[in-house]
Write a protein that holds these residues in place. Structure first.
Motif, PDB file in Angstrom:
ATOM      1  N   ILE A 199       0.963  -9.802  13.280  1.00 44.03           N
ATOM      2  CA  ILE A 199       0.756  -8.360  13.423  1.00 44.03           C
ATOM      3  C   ILE A 199       1.933  -7.684  14.100  1.00 44.03           C
ATOM      4  N   ASP A 200       2.803  -8.479  14.734  1.00 47.22           N
ATOM      5  CA  ASP A 200       4.007  -7.905  15.342  1.00 47.22           C
ATOM      6  C   ASP A 200       4.944  -7.332  14.275  1.00 47.22           C
ATOM      7  N   MET A 201       4.739  -7.719  13.030  1.00 46.53           N
ATOM      8  CA  MET A 201       5.591  -7.240  11.940  1.00 46.53           C
ATOM      9  C   MET A 201       5.013  -5.988  11.265  1.00 46.53           C
ATOM     10  N   LEU A 202       3.846  -5.522  11.725  1.00 48.22           N
ATOM     11  CA  LEU A 202       3.193  -4.357  11.130  1.00 48.22           C
ATOM     12  C   LEU A 202       3.133  -3.208  12.125  1.00 48.22           C
ATOM     13  N   GLU A 203       3.106  -2.018  11.606  1.00 50.38           N
ATOM     14  CA  GLU A 203       2.851  -0.836  12.434  1.00 50.38           C
ATOM     15  C   GLU A 203       1.351  -0.806  12.753  1.00 50.38           C
ATOM     16  N   GLU A 204       1.006  -0.168  13.853  1.00 52.34           N
ATOM     17  CA  GLU A 204      -0.405  -0.061  14.251  1.00 52.34           C
ATOM     18  C   GLU A 204      -1.257   0.560  13.148  1.00 52.34           C
ATOM     19  N   SER A 205      -0.721   1.543  12.458  1.00 53.65           N
ATOM     20  CA  SER A 205      -1.467   2.201  11.382  1.00 53.65           C
ATOM     21  C   SER A 205      -1.746   1.241  10.220  1.00 53.65           C
ATOM     22  N   GLU A 206      -0.814   0.293   9.978  1.00 53.97           N
ATOM     23  CA  GLU A 206      -1.020  -0.692   8.913  1.00 53.97           C
ATOM     24  C   GLU A 206      -2.138  -1.664   9.293  1.00 53.97           C
ATOM     25  N   VAL A 207      -2.171  -2.047  10.553  1.00 57.44           N
ATOM     26  CA  VAL A 207      -3.227  -2.940  11.035  1.00 57.44           C
ATOM     27  C   VAL A 207      -4.578  -2.235  10.919  1.00 57.44           C
ATOM     28  N   ASP A 208      -4.636  -0.980  11.347  1.00 55.80           N
ATOM     29  CA  ASP A 208      -5.881  -0.205  11.259  1.00 55.80           C
ATOM     30  C   ASP A 208      -6.356  -0.075   9.816  1.00 55.80           C
ATOM     31  N   ALA A 209      -5.410   0.111   8.889  1.00 53.04           N
ATOM     32  CA  ALA A 209      -5.761   0.274   7.479  1.00 53.04           C
ATOM     33  C   ALA A 209      -6.354  -0.997   6.885  1.00 53.04           C
ATOM     34  N   LYS A 210      -5.994  -2.144   7.426  1.00 57.16           N
ATOM     35  CA  LYS A 210      -6.470  -3.423   6.888  1.00 57.16           C
ATOM     36  C   LYS A 210      -7.768  -3.907   7.542  1.00 57.16           C
ATOM     37  N   LYS A 211      -8.213  -3.237   8.610  1.00 53.55           N
ATOM     38  CA  LYS A 211      -9.408  -3.685   9.341  1.00 53.55           C
ATOM     39  C   LYS A 211     -10.646  -3.745   8.458  1.00 53.55           C
TER      40      LYS A 211
END
Length: 98
Positions: A17-29
């Protein structure tokens, strides 16, 4: 399978997840929530081994789940077989040992 027929607890670790923006992580939840439910995982954690993010949390949750299952599945103890060494109560003469 556990002794009671339930599934062995397993958590999905969504690494890097260090390679993703916070918004990308939220979008995949939502997608990960659906996948975890479909595959019957006990849960999931967004993790980063590089940044040591959520690694301890995931391991702690797995251990807690295992211990909860152990308590739930362990056979009952019979009081006559248990000696509470913390007790201040004197034991009866017939129960005293050598």
């Amino acid at each position: 399978m556990l002794a009671d027929g339930s599934k062995i607890p397993c958590f999905l670790l969504a690494n890097k997840i260090d390679m993703l923006e916070e918004s990308e992580v939220d979008a995949k939840k939502a997608q990960l929530d659906d996948f975890v439910a479909e595959k019957e995982f006990a849960g999931w954690f967004p993790t980063s081994a590089k940044e040591n993010k959520n690694i301890d949390r995931a391991a702690t949750e797995l251990i807690r789940t295992i211990l909860d299952n152990e308590k739930r599945l362990s056979p009952p103890t019979i009081d006559d077989d248990v000696i509470d060494i913390r007790s201040n109560k004197p034991t009866s003469p017939e129960k005293q040992c050598c």
